[in-house]
Design a protein around this motif. Structure first.
Motif, short mmCIF file in Angstrom:
data_model
loop_
_atom_site.label_atom_id
_atom_site.label_comp_id
_atom_site.label_asym_id
_atom_site.label_seq_id
_atom_site.Cartn_x
_atom_site.Cartn_y
_atom_site.Cartn_z
N HIS A 34 0.84 -1.19 0.00
CA HIS A 34 0.00 0.00 0.00
C HIS A 34 0.87 1.25 0.00
CE1 HIS A 34 0.90 0.31 4.29
NE2 HIS A 34 0.60 -0.97 4.38
N ALA A 35 0.24 2.39 -0.22
CA ALA A 35 0.96 3.67 -0.22
C ALA A 35 1.41 4.00 1.20
CB ALA A 35 0.04 4.78 -0.76
N LEU A 36 2.53 4.70 1.29
CA LEU A 36 3.14 4.98 2.60
C LEU A 36 3.17 6.47 2.91
CD1 LEU A 36 6.24 2.63 2.19
CD2 LEU A 36 4.15 2.16 3.50
N SER A 37 2.93 6.79 4.16
CA SER A 37 3.07 8.17 4.63
C SER A 37 4.52 8.39 5.05
CB SER A 37 2.15 8.42 5.83
OG SER A 37 2.60 7.67 6.95
N GLU A 63 10.10 13.25 -9.03
CA GLU A 63 10.56 13.96 -10.23
C GLU A 63 11.06 13.00 -11.31
OE1 GLU A 63 13.54 16.66 -8.83
OE2 GLU A 63 12.07 18.00 -7.90
N ASN A 64 11.55 11.85 -10.89
CA ASN A 64 12.09 10.87 -11.84
C ASN A 64 11.10 9.76 -12.19
OD1 ASN A 64 15.13 11.35 -12.48
ND2 ASN A 64 14.82 11.97 -10.36
N GLY A 65 9.85 9.89 -11.75
CA GLY A 65 8.82 8.91 -12.11
C GLY A 65 8.95 7.59 -11.38
N ILE A 66 9.63 7.59 -10.23
CA ILE A 66 9.78 6.36 -9.45
C ILE A 66 8.60 6.19 -8.50
CG2 ILE A 66 11.24 5.19 -7.75
CD1 ILE A 66 13.63 6.79 -8.99
N LEU A 67 8.13 7.31 -7.94
CA LEU A 67 6.99 7.32 -7.02
C LEU A 67 5.93 8.28 -7.50
CD1 LEU A 67 8.70 7.71 -3.50
CD2 LEU A 67 7.98 5.59 -4.59
N HIS A 68 4.71 8.10 -7.00
CA HIS A 68 3.66 9.09 -7.19
C HIS A 68 2.95 9.31 -5.86
CE1 HIS A 68 1.46 5.28 -7.82
NE2 HIS A 68 0.42 5.92 -7.33
N MET A 77 -0.57 13.41 2.22
CA MET A 77 -0.06 12.67 1.08
C MET A 77 0.58 11.35 1.51
SD MET A 77 -0.67 13.88 -1.80
CE MET A 77 -2.08 14.93 -1.62
N ARG A 78 0.35 10.36 0.70
CA ARG A 78 1.04 9.08 0.81
C ARG A 78 1.75 8.87 -0.52
NH1 ARG A 78 -2.02 4.90 4.70
NH2 ARG A 78 -2.75 6.45 6.18
N TYR A 79 2.71 8.00 -0.51
CA TYR A 79 3.54 7.78 -1.70
C TYR A 79 3.53 6.30 -2.04
CZ TYR A 79 5.16 12.40 -0.40
OH TYR A 79 5.21 13.73 -0.07
N ALA A 80 3.50 6.02 -3.35
CA ALA A 80 3.52 4.63 -3.82
C ALA A 80 4.49 4.52 -4.98
CB ALA A 80 2.11 4.20 -4.26
N ILE A 81 5.09 3.36 -5.08
CA ILE A 81 6.04 3.14 -6.17
C ILE A 81 5.27 3.01 -7.47
CG2 ILE A 81 6.14 0.61 -6.00
CD1 ILE A 81 9.32 1.13 -6.17
N CYS A 82 5.80 3.61 -8.52
CA CYS A 82 5.15 3.54 -9.83
C CYS A 82 5.36 2.17 -10.45
CB CYS A 82 5.72 4.61 -10.77
SG CYS A 82 5.26 6.29 -10.30
N SER A 83 4.45 1.79 -11.29
CA SER A 83 4.60 0.52 -11.99
C SER A 83 5.70 0.63 -13.03
CB SER A 83 3.28 0.13 -12.66
OG SER A 83 3.02 1.00 -13.73
N ASP A 84 6.14 -0.50 -13.52
CA ASP A 84 7.20 -0.51 -14.54
C ASP A 84 6.76 0.17 -15.82
OD1 ASP A 84 8.88 -1.84 -12.81
OD2 ASP A 84 8.32 -3.83 -13.54
N SER A 85 5.45 0.29 -16.03
CA SER A 85 4.95 0.90 -17.26
C SER A 85 4.94 2.43 -17.20
CB SER A 85 3.53 0.39 -17.58
OG SER A 85 2.65 0.81 -16.55
N CYS A 86 5.28 2.99 -16.05
CA CYS A 86 5.33 4.45 -15.91
C CYS A 86 6.66 4.93 -16.47
CB CYS A 86 5.20 4.83 -14.43
SG CYS A 86 4.91 6.59 -14.15
#
Length: 142
Positions: A34-37, A63-68, A77-86
């Motif tokens: 899940h997304a993390l605070s 900024e580098n498209g690793i997280l959103h 805000m919480r943060y989650a790792i982007c999928s490989d398709s991002c």
């Protein structure tokens, strides 16, 4: 060990320096469902880092498209790792987020796509938030 190598590869492919905080944080995100605070991240870090350092790492990842980012039930805000398709440097965060009303966790639902929105002339779309609330699979089992 495998997550360390994957984290190192993510940093290298995005031109980011390999630092202890970045490696640790990426491993935390890779191990989370899940997304993390920021509080979640602070609790899971093995070594002590100040919040400024954590936010700098989060910003560079975003900024580098690793997280959103995604909002939590309290508007934080919480943060989650982007999928490989991002793709790098361009967030394609076109999926739904699910907030569990029982455990308050935020989940990315990668397979639930946000419908295309056509705006009238003169409007510029910068982001769409598609969030659903309910009870997650794990809470339903308890």
């Amino acid at each position: 060990m495998e997550t360390t190598v994957k984290a190192e590869n993510i940093l290298k492919s995005n031109g980011l320096r390999k630092t202890q905080i970045r490696l640790e944080m990426l491993q935390i995100f890779m191990g989370s469902k899940h997304a993390l605070s920021v509080n979640d991240i602070e609790k899971d870090l093995k070594s002590s880092h100040d919040r400024v350092t954590i936010y700098r790492a989060l910003n560079s990842f975003e900024e580098n498209g690793i997280l959103h980012q995604t909002p939590d039930p309290n508007g934080n805000m919480r943060y989650a790792i982007c999928s490989d398709s991002c793709p790098e440097h361009v967030h394609q965060d076109k999926h739904a987020h699910f907030i569990c009303e029982e455990c308050n966790q935020t989940y990315c639902l990668e397979d639930v796509k946000i419908p295309d929105v056509q705006l009238e002339n003169g409007y510029q779309l910068n982001s769409i938030s598609y969030t659903m609330n309910g009870v997650c699979k794990e809470c339903q089992l308890n």
